[in-house]
Scaffold this motif. Structure first.
Motif, PDB file in Angstrom:
ATOM      1  N   MET A   1       0.840  -1.196   0.000  1.00  0.00           N
ATOM      2  CA  MET A   1       0.000   0.000   0.000  1.00  0.00           C
ATOM      3  C   MET A   1       0.874   1.244   0.000  1.00  0.00           C
ATOM      4  SD  MET A   1      -3.271  -0.877   2.462  1.00  0.00           S
ATOM      5  CE  MET A   1      -2.484  -0.246   3.881  1.00  0.00           C
ATOM      6  N   ALA A   2       0.345   2.276  -0.638  1.00  0.00           N
ATOM      7  CA  ALA A   2       1.008   3.573  -0.636  1.00  0.00           C
ATOM      8  C   ALA A   2      -0.074   4.641  -0.546  1.00  0.00           C
ATOM      9  CB  ALA A   2       1.829   3.756  -1.900  1.00  0.00           C
ATOM     10  N   GLN A   3       0.261   5.748   0.037  1.00  0.00           N
ATOM     11  CA  GLN A   3      -0.686   6.860   0.137  1.00  0.00           C
ATOM     12  C   GLN A   3      -0.628   7.639  -1.173  1.00  0.00           C
ATOM     13  OE1 GLN A   3      -2.773   7.236   2.723  1.00  0.00           O
ATOM     14  NE2 GLN A   3      -3.776   8.885   1.611  1.00  0.00           N
ATOM     15  N   GLY A   4      -1.744   7.699  -1.877  1.00  0.00           N
ATOM     16  CA  GLY A   4      -1.829   8.451  -3.127  1.00  0.00           C
ATOM     17  C   GLY A   4      -2.468   9.806  -2.881  1.00  0.00           C
ATOM     18  N   ARG A   5      -2.659  10.559  -3.943  1.00  0.00           N
ATOM     19  CA  ARG A   5      -3.277  11.890  -3.821  1.00  0.00           C
ATOM     20  C   ARG A   5      -4.691  11.820  -3.261  1.00  0.00           C
ATOM     21  NH1 ARG A   5      -2.049  13.839  -9.753  1.00  0.00           N
ATOM     22  NH2 ARG A   5      -3.932  12.604  -9.910  1.00  0.00           N
ATOM     23  N   ARG A   6      -5.387  10.755  -3.581  1.00  0.00           N
ATOM     24  CA  ARG A   6      -6.796  10.651  -3.166  1.00  0.00           C
ATOM     25  C   ARG A   6      -7.034   9.546  -2.151  1.00  0.00           C
ATOM     26  NH1 ARG A   6     -10.127  11.561  -8.746  1.00  0.00           N
ATOM     27  NH2 ARG A   6      -9.298  13.631  -9.171  1.00  0.00           N
ATOM     28  N   GLY A   7      -5.997   9.021  -1.562  1.00  0.00           N
ATOM     29  CA  GLY A   7      -6.162   7.976  -0.557  1.00  0.00           C
ATOM     30  C   GLY A   7      -5.214   6.817  -0.786  1.00  0.00           C
ATOM     31  N   VAL A   8      -5.520   5.714  -0.126  1.00  0.00           N
ATOM     32  CA  VAL A   8      -4.658   4.535  -0.182  1.00  0.00           C
ATOM     33  C   VAL A   8      -4.808   3.851  -1.538  1.00  0.00           C
ATOM     34  CG1 VAL A   8      -4.171   2.310   0.893  1.00  0.00           C
ATOM     35  CG2 VAL A   8      -4.934   4.222   2.291  1.00  0.00           C
ATOM     36  N   GLN A   9      -3.660   3.437  -2.102  1.00  0.00           N
ATOM     37  CA  GLN A   9      -3.712   2.677  -3.346  1.00  0.00           C
ATOM     38  C   GLN A   9      -2.804   1.460  -3.250  1.00  0.00           C
ATOM     39  OE1 GLN A   9      -2.446   5.908  -6.030  1.00  0.00           O
ATOM     40  NE2 GLN A   9      -0.843   4.509  -6.719  1.00  0.00           N
ATOM     41  N   ALA A  10      -3.176   0.438  -4.024  1.00  0.00           N
ATOM     42  CA  ALA A  10      -2.436  -0.824  -4.025  1.00  0.00           C
ATOM     43  C   ALA A  10      -1.190  -0.711  -4.887  1.00  0.00           C
ATOM     44  CB  ALA A  10      -3.328  -1.942  -4.552  1.00  0.00           C
ATOM     45  N   MET A  11      -0.148  -1.410  -4.454  1.00  0.00           N
ATOM     46  CA  MET A  11       1.107  -1.469  -5.199  1.00  0.00           C
ATOM     47  C   MET A  11       1.543  -2.938  -5.258  1.00  0.00           C
ATOM     48  SD  MET A  11       1.587   1.757  -5.697  1.00  0.00           S
ATOM     49  CE  MET A  11       3.230   1.858  -6.308  1.00  0.00           C
ATOM     50  N   ASN A  12       2.214  -3.324  -6.321  1.00  0.00           N
ATOM     51  CA  ASN A  12       2.783  -4.674  -6.444  1.00  0.00           C
ATOM     52  C   ASN A  12       1.779  -5.775  -6.080  1.00  0.00           C
ATOM     53  OD1 ASN A  12       5.290  -3.554  -7.144  1.00  0.00           O
ATOM     54  ND2 ASN A  12       5.794  -3.305  -4.991  1.00  0.00           N
ATOM     55  N   VAL A  13       0.686  -5.832  -6.806  1.00  0.00           N
ATOM     56  CA  VAL A  13      -0.370  -6.808  -6.545  1.00  0.00           C
ATOM     57  C   VAL A  13       0.083  -8.211  -6.939  1.00  0.00           C
ATOM     58  CG1 VAL A  13      -2.712  -7.508  -7.216  1.00  0.00           C
ATOM     59  CG2 VAL A  13      -2.196  -5.100  -6.811  1.00  0.00           C
ATOM     60  N   THR A  14      -0.222  -9.183  -6.080  1.00  0.00           N
ATOM     61  CA  THR A  14       0.033 -10.596  -6.349  1.00  0.00           C
ATOM     62  C   THR A  14      -1.301 -11.335  -6.264  1.00  0.00           C
ATOM     63  OG1 THR A  14       2.206 -10.443  -5.307  1.00  0.00           O
ATOM     64  CG2 THR A  14       1.299 -12.642  -5.603  1.00  0.00           C
ATOM     65  N   VAL A  15      -1.612 -12.127  -7.287  1.00  0.00           N
ATOM     66  CA  VAL A  15      -2.859 -12.904  -7.291  1.00  0.00           C
ATOM     67  C   VAL A  15      -2.674 -14.109  -6.380  1.00  0.00           C
ATOM     68  CG1 VAL A  15      -4.445 -14.278  -8.687  1.00  0.00           C
ATOM     69  CG2 VAL A  15      -3.508 -12.145  -9.602  1.00  0.00           C
ATOM     70  N   LEU A  16      -3.571 -14.239  -5.398  1.00  0.00           N
ATOM     71  CA  LEU A  16      -3.528 -15.380  -4.483  1.00  0.00           C
ATOM     72  C   LEU A  16      -4.442 -16.500  -4.962  1.00  0.00           C
ATOM     73  CD1 LEU A  16      -3.621 -13.537  -1.033  1.00  0.00           C
ATOM     74  CD2 LEU A  16      -1.628 -14.475  -2.220  1.00  0.00           C
ATOM     75  N   GLU A  17      -5.631 -16.105  -5.395  1.00  0.00           N
ATOM     76  CA  GLU A  17      -6.628 -17.106  -5.798  1.00  0.00           C
ATOM     77  C   GLU A  17      -7.614 -16.462  -6.750  1.00  0.00           C
ATOM     78  OE1 GLU A  17     -10.219 -19.573  -3.635  1.00  0.00           O
ATOM     79  OE2 GLU A  17      -8.538 -18.912  -2.431  1.00  0.00           O
ATOM     80  N   ALA A  18      -7.717 -17.031  -7.959  1.00  0.00           N
ATOM     81  CA  ALA A  18      -8.685 -16.537  -8.932  1.00  0.00           C
ATOM     82  C   ALA A  18     -10.075 -17.030  -8.539  1.00  0.00           C
ATOM     83  CB  ALA A  18      -8.330 -17.022 -10.326  1.00  0.00           C
ATOM     84  N   PRO A  19     -11.116 -16.258  -8.854  1.00  0.00           N
ATOM     85  CA  PRO A  19     -12.468 -16.710  -8.526  1.00  0.00           C
ATOM     86  C   PRO A  19     -12.828 -17.930  -9.361  1.00  0.00           C
ATOM     87  CG  PRO A  19     -12.576 -14.775  -9.916  1.00  0.00           C
ATOM     88  CD  PRO A  19     -11.126 -14.991  -9.575  1.00  0.00           C
ATOM     89  N   PRO A  20     -13.703 -18.796  -8.864  1.00  0.00           N
ATOM     90  CA  PRO A  20     -14.100 -19.966  -9.644  1.00  0.00           C
ATOM     91  C   PRO A  20     -14.820 -19.532 -10.913  1.00  0.00           C
ATOM     92  CG  PRO A  20     -15.465 -19.767  -7.689  1.00  0.00           C
ATOM     93  CD  PRO A  20     -14.402 -18.731  -7.587  1.00  0.00           C
TER      94      PRO A  20
END
Length: 131
Positions: free
Chosen positions: A50-69
């Motif tokens: 997570m990083a603080q962006g101009r408009r709030g928290v944003q995700a960084m370096n996303v890793t897929v754990l489990e795809a939906p069925p």
């Protein structure tokens, strides 16, 4: 690292949101997706920095754990006819096509009703086989 599920993601716009397990929504930009990934399905479990962006928290370096069925794959298996039933259907189609073949051998197309029926049956059997 925090985890959550993709709440929604629009590949055309290049962003979406993650519903974090901690309860807050986290902005997800296309640049944060794993390398080579251009879109991500809603409901996908992810881990992210997570990083603080101009408009709030944003995700960084996303890793897929489990795809939906896959709903489509589950639906296909559930809706598929038993093989014993398909054998009978395929044999009936073969008889129907023999009649069409005989008309064509005699030098003419089958009448409109017979041709329409054959086309409808072929489409239906093709859909059953692809299911």
């Amino acid at each position: 690292m925090p985890t959550g599920k993709v709440k929604w993601y629009d590949a055309d716009k290049g962003f979406g949101f993650i519903d974090a397990d901690e309860g807050e929504d986290v902005f997800l930009h296309a640049n944060a997706l794993p390398e080579g990934t251009t879109t991500i399905k809603n409901g996908t479990r992810v881990e992210y920095g997570m990083a603080q962006g101009r408009r709030g928290v944003q995700a960084m370096n996303v890793t897929v754990l489990e795809a939906p069925p896959s709903v489509q794959a589950n639906r296909r298996e559930r809706d598929r006819k038993p093989t014993e039933a398909m054998v009978v259907i395929v044999e009936d189609v073969m008889q129907l096509l023999d009649g069409v073949s005989n008309d064509l051998r005699r030098g003419h197309y089958p009448d409109k009703a017979k041709a329409t029926k054959a086309a409808q049956v072929l489409r239906a059997v093709a859909a059953d086989l692809e299911a």
